[in-house]
Design a protein around this motif. Structure first.
Motif, mmCIF file in Angstrom:
data_model
loop_
_atom_site.group_PDB
_atom_site.id
_atom_site.type_symbol
_atom_site.label_atom_id
_atom_site.label_comp_id
_atom_site.label_asym_id
_atom_site.label_seq_id
_atom_site.Cartn_x
_atom_site.Cartn_y
_atom_site.Cartn_z
ATOM 1 N N UNK A 78 -89.479 -87.907 11.748
ATOM 2 C CA UNK A 78 -88.575 -88.748 11.604
ATOM 3 C C UNK A 78 -87.854 -88.744 10.367
ATOM 4 N N UNK A 79 -88.907 -89.082 9.418
ATOM 5 C CA UNK A 79 -88.650 -89.195 8.006
ATOM 6 C C UNK A 79 -87.871 -87.977 7.508
ATOM 7 N N UNK A 80 -88.296 -86.686 7.546
ATOM 8 C CA UNK A 80 -87.676 -85.597 7.117
ATOM 9 C C UNK A 80 -86.353 -85.296 7.846
ATOM 10 N N UNK A 81 -85.892 -85.841 9.171
ATOM 11 C CA UNK A 81 -84.991 -85.517 9.605
ATOM 12 C C UNK A 81 -83.768 -86.565 9.277
ATOM 13 N N UNK A 82 -84.184 -87.640 8.852
ATOM 14 C CA UNK A 82 -83.249 -88.644 8.063
ATOM 15 C C UNK A 82 -82.931 -88.074 6.780
ATOM 16 N N UNK A 83 -84.074 -87.713 5.885
ATOM 17 C CA UNK A 83 -83.736 -87.030 4.672
ATOM 18 C C UNK A 83 -82.716 -85.960 4.537
ATOM 19 N N UNK A 84 -82.927 -84.852 5.470
ATOM 20 C CA UNK A 84 -82.104 -83.829 5.792
ATOM 21 C C UNK A 84 -80.709 -84.372 6.121
ATOM 22 N N UNK A 85 -80.499 -85.403 6.953
ATOM 23 C CA UNK A 85 -79.040 -85.954 7.307
ATOM 24 C C UNK A 85 -78.554 -86.598 6.109
#
Length: 120
Positions: A78-85
């Motif tokens: 979830x954290x990685x996805x938000x950082x990529x976003x």
């Protein structure tokens, strides 16, 4: 004051960026709060000396940091996805500004406020 279509779109993009940044901040605060509760609970179990107050020791700080790392690892996707976003949104805003010749306002700042690092 009426907004041009480009200004309205840029405003929408910047609001989406801020919302994503806020969401990431909420997750970080949730992890830190949970890690603190876990550390305090384990301290209480270890120290049944009758005192109601707990002193935060280096061992407690180490346990707190370990708990943060473990909890962040469980929410890593979830954290990685938000950082990529966030990265995509920042790139899109920068490209939009270049394409339309819009300079950032003096008060503009980077929305990425991720302070947490996840070690593999």
């Amino acid at each position: 004051m009426s907004l041009t279509p480009q200004s309205a779109l840029l405003l929408r993009m910047e609001n989406a960026l801020l919302e994503t940044s806020r969401h990431l901040g909420i997750i970080e605060r949730q992890i830190e709060a949970r890690a603190e509760r876990m550390t305090i609970t384990s301290c209480t179990k270890r120290r049944q000396s009758g005192r109601r107050t707990s002193r935060w020791t280096r061992a407690d700080e180490r346990a707190f940091r370990e708990n943060i790392a473990a909890l962040a690892l469980t929410r890593r996707a979830e954290i990685d996805a938000l950082i990529r976003k966030l990265t995509r949104q920042e790139s899109a805003i920068a490209a939009f500004r270049r394409r339309h010749g819009i300079e950032p306002a003096l008060g503009d700042r980077e929305a990425t406020a991720c302070t947490m690092t996840i070690d593999s």
